[in-house]
Motif scaffolding. Structure first.
Motif, short mmCIF file in Angstrom:
data_model
loop_
_atom_site.label_atom_id
_atom_site.label_comp_id
_atom_site.label_asym_id
_atom_site.label_seq_id
_atom_site.Cartn_x
_atom_site.Cartn_y
_atom_site.Cartn_z
N ASP A 2 -26.52 -7.75 -19.33
CA ASP A 2 -26.08 -6.99 -20.51
C ASP A 2 -26.56 -7.67 -21.79
O ASP A 2 -26.49 -8.89 -21.90
N ARG A 20 -16.91 -9.19 -13.18
CA ARG A 20 -17.08 -8.28 -14.31
C ARG A 20 -16.42 -8.78 -15.59
O ARG A 20 -16.58 -8.18 -16.65
N CYS A 35 -25.18 -10.44 -15.59
CA CYS A 35 -25.29 -9.00 -15.31
C CYS A 35 -26.51 -8.39 -15.98
O CYS A 35 -26.97 -7.33 -15.59
N ASN A 63 -25.46 -11.51 -21.64
CA ASN A 63 -24.69 -11.90 -20.47
C ASN A 63 -25.63 -11.98 -19.26
O ASN A 63 -25.87 -10.97 -18.60
ZN ZN Z 1 -22.24 -6.08 -17.11
#
Ligand code: ZN
Length: 156
Positions: free
Chosen positions: A43, A126, A41, A38
């Motif tokens: 991730d 988010r 962010c 991702n």
């Molecule tokens: Zn995240």
């Protein structure tokens, strides 16, 4: 429950799962493997699945990864919910999860823990964190059904 209390509950579950994940590691054997990323962010997740010998059923789910509390908690909750499901059921759950994050549906009570991720939908930035593990799962299951395997799926 007031909205504030509800928000606390979401945060509690998410933090607890982040600190003490129940499904971290790799399945043995690894029947399906998929990496997901991702970028918005940072991730990353590595998802592994153990499939039952017959019936196209998911026997075990584990993940490894690094990222924010939401992405890791979401992966951990997802793994719990998937154990024992067929591939078709799991793909249906992917759609349902994504619809839930758009505010359209909720999970029935047998999956009520997944509904805590709904709290995240209040913070649009988010949502991708919460969706990452599901997005990665979808790629893992679809690769096995004949589409081209992808090295790393990105949810951008
Ligand atoms: Zn995240």
């Amino acid at each position: 429950m007031s909205l504030d209390n509800l928000r606390d509950l979401y945060q509690q579950v998410i933090l607890e799962r982040y600190k003490k994940p129940r499904n971290k590691g790799k399945t043995n054997p690894v029947d399906r493997y998929q990496k997901g990323h991702n970028p918005s962010c940072g991730d990353t997740i590595e998802l592994t699945l153990k499939m039952a010998a017959e019936g196209n059923r998911i026997e075990d789910v584990k993940f490894e990864g690094e990222g924010c509390a939401i992405s890791m908690a979401s992966a951990d909750l997802m793994a719990d919910a998937l154990r024992g499901r067929t591939v078709d059921e799991a793909l249906e759950m992917v759609q349902k999860f994504q619809a839930m994050m758009r505010g359209e549906v909720e999970f029935p009570s047998e999956f009520r823990k997944l509904n805590v991720m709904q709290g995240v939908a209040q913070f649009p930035v988010r949502i991708k964190c919460a969706n990452l593990s599901w997005h990665t799962l979808k790629a893992a299951l679809e690769a096995a059904q004949g589409s081209e395997p992808i090295d790393v799926v990105s949810n951008e």
